[in-house]
Scaffold this active site. Structure first.
Site, short mmCIF file in Angstrom:
data_model
loop_
_atom_site.label_atom_id
_atom_site.label_comp_id
_atom_site.label_asym_id
_atom_site.label_seq_id
_atom_site.Cartn_x
_atom_site.Cartn_y
_atom_site.Cartn_z
CD GLU A 256 0.88 -16.11 -4.49
OE1 GLU A 256 1.53 -16.30 -5.53
OE2 GLU A 256 -0.16 -15.42 -4.44
CE LYS A 388 -18.50 -5.24 -2.13
NZ LYS A 388 -19.27 -5.41 -0.89
CG ASP A 464 -15.73 -4.91 0.47
OD1 ASP A 464 -15.40 -6.11 0.49
OD2 ASP A 464 -16.91 -4.53 0.37
CG HIS A 562 6.16 -19.84 -6.98
ND1 HIS A 562 4.97 -19.66 -6.34
CD2 HIS A 562 6.37 -18.70 -7.70
CE1 HIS A 562 4.47 -18.47 -6.64
NE2 HIS A 562 5.31 -17.86 -7.47
#
Length: 574
Positions: A256, A388, A464, A562
């Site tokens: 990004e 998670k 992770d 952006h």
């Protein structure tokens, strides 16, 4: 002196690639074999010694148990026990000698000066079909005959097999794709063959997926199964981040645009304002099994037993034997009808600790099963952990490392570096991060983009990435201080799940990023300190990211930045 030799006809290996059939010589001669010296056929002799070994072992163990019960010294032996000991030693010698062939052959060779003709036991799939020269006759040479050591080496499965033959076998389903590493003995070659077979079977090109430049041995059995290449993610550096008086260059792996640049600007604003301060106020990984009873009353009885302080020491001893770093901290229980959920929390050193806490929980469940035989273990994870997944229990109770990080940004820095005003930032934070998130029913999402920074740091340091979900729980607070001139900003993150050993942290690239931060591997002097420091760095990086993005929104620069840094100039139609 007569040396017996036999000719071997070359065989076609491609017929036996997946069958695993042994190589069978076309001409069976009557040359002497080592097994001929045995009084019985080889298979009967092997069966006799196997039976004798297990029978004698059972007899001796049974006798020793009786002696221990009756207080008789073990070294006092009767005639039957002496015979059993002799038989046990004889069977062990035979079995350790590869069924006695080498032992017997040493005696036979003494009585015969001729060289022995050794039968080739190389499986047919080990033979390279591209070799047209006569096969090597592997005879045990006389002293005057030189030994070709390279020719005598055992060839690993498929080590000489043509790649094209193996690829066709994978495509046709005769060789499972998951078994290539074990059959070939070459992880990179296995990845190449698997990738090529996938391209042929799917009809899709994978030319953009690189294969070279990666150590496939390092992921075997621990990080990724059935690899066909690796993904390229660029790593940028934000910083220096001045945190608790120390400077850190923060690696961020992301695709990004603007993310690293924006975080870097936040680091600059923090640096020139005197730095940030972070405090780790809780450290404990959790696992919550679910068990079921025949009644809710029995489930409640176990809840009272587990939560009783008098029983905690016993449960701790059982739990802690799973690891020298695992230390049980508490057990929190919740009942749903006949089902009981027990949330174990423990310290895990420098490891993230999921495997560690799971082993400890299993030990406790085994112990409780003896005390409560009617307990039915449904699963070692009952989602009350919670791993998670966004969950209020993590937001309230914490999981992993709980960190708060703060900084005071001076008025001139807000104006000159962040290009906005203190009052505007405070109002935006209240209406966006607090009120707006509440209107959306957010769970732990009272922030601008904490998950952006957490994900980028996690990817760079081998964490992770799926645990970004709960690790990104964050509430960002802003208020004007020093008579409204300066800005106080803080982020509170109750469940940062990180480790500096195990998993992806040991891969070369991720290990290098951890080394850059000074937290590579385990800290031997203070176990757990590396993982705790990494958690504070994550929180400090989130603080910088929040500060910069909120300033860009406040100043109306988000879309402009952006468009400049997050838009490709390439013509995607070509």
């Amino acid at each position: 002196m007569d040396v017996r030799r036999r000719s071997v006809k070359p065989l076609d290996a491609s017929k036996h690639i997946s069958s695993g059939e042994p190589l069978k010589p076309h001409n069976q001669d009557s040359s002497v074999k080592a097994s001929d010296a045995l009084p019985l056929p080889l298979y009967l002799t092997n069966g006799l010694f196997f039976t004798m070994f297990f029978s004698v072992m059972y007899f001796l163990l049974h006798r020793w148990r009786e002696k221990i019960r009756n207080g008789i010294p073990l070294h006092v032996l009767n005639f039957s026990e002496l015979v059993a000991m002799f038989s046990l030693i004889a069977s062990v010698i035979y079995l350790l000698g590869f069924f006695g062939i080498g032992f017997v052959q040493s005696f036979v060779s003494k009585g015969n000066n001729d060289s022995w003709d050794v039968e080739d036991e190389t499986p047919e799939q080990f033979i390279d079909t591209t070799v047209t020269s006569p096969p090597v006759r592997r005879n045990i040479p006389m002293k005057s005959v030189p030994v070709d050591e390279k020719a005598a080496q055992i060839i690993t499965p498929f080590s000489l097999e043509d790649d094209e033959v193996v690829i066709k076998s994978v495509v046709e389903g005769r060789i499972p794709s998951y078994s290539l590493e074990s059959k070939l003995g070459d992880c990179k070659r296995a990845a190449f063959i698997r990738k090529e077979a996938l391209q042929r079977s799917s009809g899709k090109s994978l030319d953009g997926l690189p294969l070279d430049g990666f150590d496939y041995e390092s992921i075997l059995g621990q990080c990724c199964e059935m690899p066909i290449g690796y993904i390229q993610i660029p790593v940028g550096i934000a910083g220096p981040l001045l945190l608790n008086g120390n400077e850190f260059s923060v690696p961020m792996a992301t695709t990004e645009g603007c993310l690293v640049a924006s975080t870097n600007r936040g680091c600059k604003a923090i640096y020139v304002s005197g730095g940030a301060t972070s405090v780790l106020f809780r450290d404990g990984m959790t696992r919550a099994p679910v068990v079921r009873f025949g009644s809710a009353k029995r489930a409640a009885e176990l809840k009272f037993f587990v939560e009783d302080p008098m029983n905690f020491e016993t449960l701790s001893v059982v739990f802690n034997k799973s690891s020298r770093f695992a230390r049980l901290q508490n057990i929190q229980c919740a009942i749903a009808g006949k089902n009981l959920y027990m949330r174990f929390s423990c310290s895990t050193g420098d490891a993230m600790g999921m495997n560690m806490v799971s082993k400890g929980v299993q030990n406790v469940l085994d112990y409780l099963q003896n005390e409560y035989p009617d307990m039915d273990i449904i699963g070692i994870s009952g989602n009350y952990c919670s791993d998670k997944k966004p969950a209020a229990v993590n937001w309230i109770e914490g999981r992993g490392k709980s960190v708060v990080c703060e900084a005071i940004i001076k008025e001139d820095v807000v104006k000159n570096v962040l290009k906005t005003e203190v009052a505007a930032l405070v109002e935006l934070n209240m209406l966006k991060n607090l009120t707006g998130s509440a209107m959306a029913g957010a769970l732990g999402g009272f922030n601008a983009h904490a998950s952006n920074i957490v994900s980028a740091v996690y990817l760079a340091t081998g964490q992770d990435p799926a645990q970004n979900i709960e690790s990104s729980h964050c509430i960002t607070m802003m208020e004007a201080v020093n008579d409204g001139k300066d800005l106080h900003i803080s982020v509170t993150m109750p469940s940062i799940e990180v480790g500096t050993v195990g998993g992806g942290t040991q891969l070369a690239s991720q290990s290098a990023c951890l080394n850059l931060l000074g937290v590579k591997g385990a800290n031997r002097e203070a176990p757990g300190s590396n993982a705790r420091l990494l958690a504070t760095i994550v929180a400090g990086s989130v603080l910088a990211g929040e500060l910069s993005l909120m300033s860009a929104i406040s100043a109306g620069q988000l879309v402009k930045s952006h468009m400049k840094y997050n838009r490709s100039c390439k013509d995607v139609t070509k």
